[in-house]
Design an enzyme around this catalytic site. Structure first.
Site, short mmCIF file in Angstrom:
data_model
loop_
_atom_site.label_atom_id
_atom_site.label_comp_id
_atom_site.label_asym_id
_atom_site.label_seq_id
_atom_site.Cartn_x
_atom_site.Cartn_y
_atom_site.Cartn_z
N GLY A 46 0.86 -1.18 0.00
CA GLY A 46 0.00 0.00 0.00
C GLY A 46 0.90 1.23 0.00
CB ALA A 47 0.94 4.20 -2.21
CD GLN A 196 -3.21 -6.67 -3.48
OE1 GLN A 196 -3.92 -7.33 -4.23
NE2 GLN A 196 -2.03 -6.22 -3.86
CG ASP A 237 0.02 2.41 -5.85
OD1 ASP A 237 -1.14 1.97 -6.04
OD2 ASP A 237 0.77 1.97 -4.96
CG ASN A 247 -5.20 2.15 -7.19
OD1 ASN A 247 -4.44 2.22 -6.23
ND2 ASN A 247 -6.40 1.57 -7.08
O1 MRU Z 1 0.61 -3.81 -4.63
P1 MRU Z 1 -0.02 -3.09 -3.47
O2 MRU Z 1 -0.86 -3.95 -2.60
O3 MRU Z 1 1.00 -2.29 -2.71
O4 MRU Z 1 -1.00 -2.04 -4.16
C1 MRU Z 1 -1.78 -1.21 -3.38
C2 MRU Z 1 -2.67 -0.33 -4.16
O5 MRU Z 1 -2.69 -0.34 -5.37
C3 MRU Z 1 -3.46 0.67 -3.38
O6 MRU Z 1 -4.70 0.90 -3.96
C4 MRU Z 1 -2.67 1.99 -3.32
O7 MRU Z 1 -1.36 1.75 -2.91
C5 MRU Z 1 -3.30 2.97 -2.42
S1 MRU Z 1 -3.16 2.50 -0.74
C6 MRU Z 1 -3.83 3.69 0.23
#
Ligand code: MRU
Length: 346
Positions: A46-47, A196, A237, A247
């Site tokens: 998550g970013a 996720q 992201d 995203n």
């Molecule tokens: O690969 P991930 O699980 O890190 O991807 C997460 C996402 O794409 C989320 O939607 C994004 O990071 C926003 S989190 C507040």
């Protein structure tokens, strides 16, 4: 309630998200290399959360750099630490934003002795964490006004407390609306291949008591067509200056479906997710992950040996499919070059 990440005197405490929802296991990482591996292997993801983790990793790495014998060697080791953490995941700008903020802090501490510098850098990492939680709450406050009572709300991936320092961005909007008494039903896309939505979003919302149905990624059109979804809220992201948004893979597909059904499509993210060095989404680097995430479900093989596999982790939703971008600084509406630029100037 769970903790996604926390600074402790022994190192960085993290909930191992790979094991959710079946096991709730915390690990403490006392070496910056372990933090980098945790980010790359998605123990934390998550970013905003990987930004917080990277900042804490930099703070830990500085302890090691401080053991070098000359000022030059310490500075060089510190830069190695930053680069090692920056080389983990390429798409989310929050990672680079947090490391750059730690670099700037470090540069401002030149006259302090090393013990004081190490302490100040630890405090900076903790401040980045706390500010992220406050930022999410502001996103929630701004965004909840856009969600009507009695709505079906679709979200993709996990942009909740697990993906941030706490509270969440897209789920922050949903939580704030629920806390304001709005009756919602959330549709959580399962989000292949890493699941996720099925594993993390469903787990979080269930704990919060927000009604949620997990659907597979190919079901959202069906529920939109039946009038069961009134809004889509997703995280981000990286957002280009023109509003194009990277995203989780599959977000673009959801945005196309939402536009077809005239359903508002909202992106919720900290304002620091806007990368003003990117004029459009074309330049955003898209991470390609291990094909095994597609070929296997845990230990079970799904695909025949020898076939080609692609596994981009993110896609880019063009700005014309986005109704509004909800940030901690306020809500930006099209044309985003102007509205994001205005918020930037505040
Ligand atoms: O690969 P991930 O699980 O890190 O991807 C997460 C996402 O794409 C989320 O939607 C994004 O990071 C926003 S989190 C507040």
């Amino acid at each position: 309630m769970f903790k996604t990440i926390e600074w402790t005197p022994d190192g960085v405490l993290m909930l191992d998200q790979r094991l959710l929802p079946l096991e709730e296991v915390y690990v403490t990482l006392a070496d910056y290399r372990e933090v980098a591996t945790a980010i790359r292997d998605m123990l934390i993801r998550g970013a905003p959360a990987i930004g917080v983790a990277a900042a804490m990793g930099v703070a830990i790495g500085l302890r090691e750099a401080a053991r070098e014998t000359t000022e030059e060697a310490r500075a060089a080791r510190f830069e190695d630490v930053c680069q090692h953490l920056a080389a983990t995941r390429p798409t989310a700008v929050n990672l680079f934003w947090a490391i750059d903020r730690m670099r700037r802090k470090f540069a401002s501490l030149g006259r302090l002795d090393w013990a004081e510098r190490v302490a100040a850098m630890e405090q900076e990492a903790v401040a980045i964490h706390q500010e992220d939680v406050e930022c999410c709450r502001r996103i929630g406050r701004h965004g909840q006004a856009l969600i009507a009572d009695n709505s079906g709300v679709l979200t993709h991936c996990n942009a909740g407390a697990l993906a941030t320092g706490g509270y969440g961005t897209a789920l922050g909007v949903i939580r704030a609306a629920a806390e304001n008494g709005k009756r919602l039903h959330v549709f959580a896309d399962e989000t292949r291949p890493y699941l996720q939505g099925a594993r993390l979003t469903a787990w979080e919302l269930h704990q919060l008591g927000v009604p949620v149905s997990v659907i597979t990624d190919n079901m959202s059109g069906h529920f939109m067509a039946r009038g069961e979804i009134q809004a889509v809220v997703v995280g981000a992201d990286r957002i280009a200056a023109n509003g194009d948004t990277a995203n989780k893979i599959g977000t673009f597909m959801v945005a196309v479906l939402a536009a077809y059904h005239h359903i508002p499509f909202y992106v919720a993210a900290p304002f620091s997710t806007v990368d003003f060095t990117m004029s459009s989404g074309r330049g955003i680097p898209i991470e390609e992950r291990n094909p095994r995430e597609v070929t296997h479900l845990r230990e079970t093989q799904l695909t025949p040996d020898g076939v080609g596999i692609r596994n981009p982790a993110f896609d880019v939703t063009p700005n014309h499919l986005i109704t509004a971008i909800i940030t901690d600084q306020g809500v930006a509406r099209p044309p985003f070059v102007e509205s994001l630029g205005r918020l930037h100037a505040l």
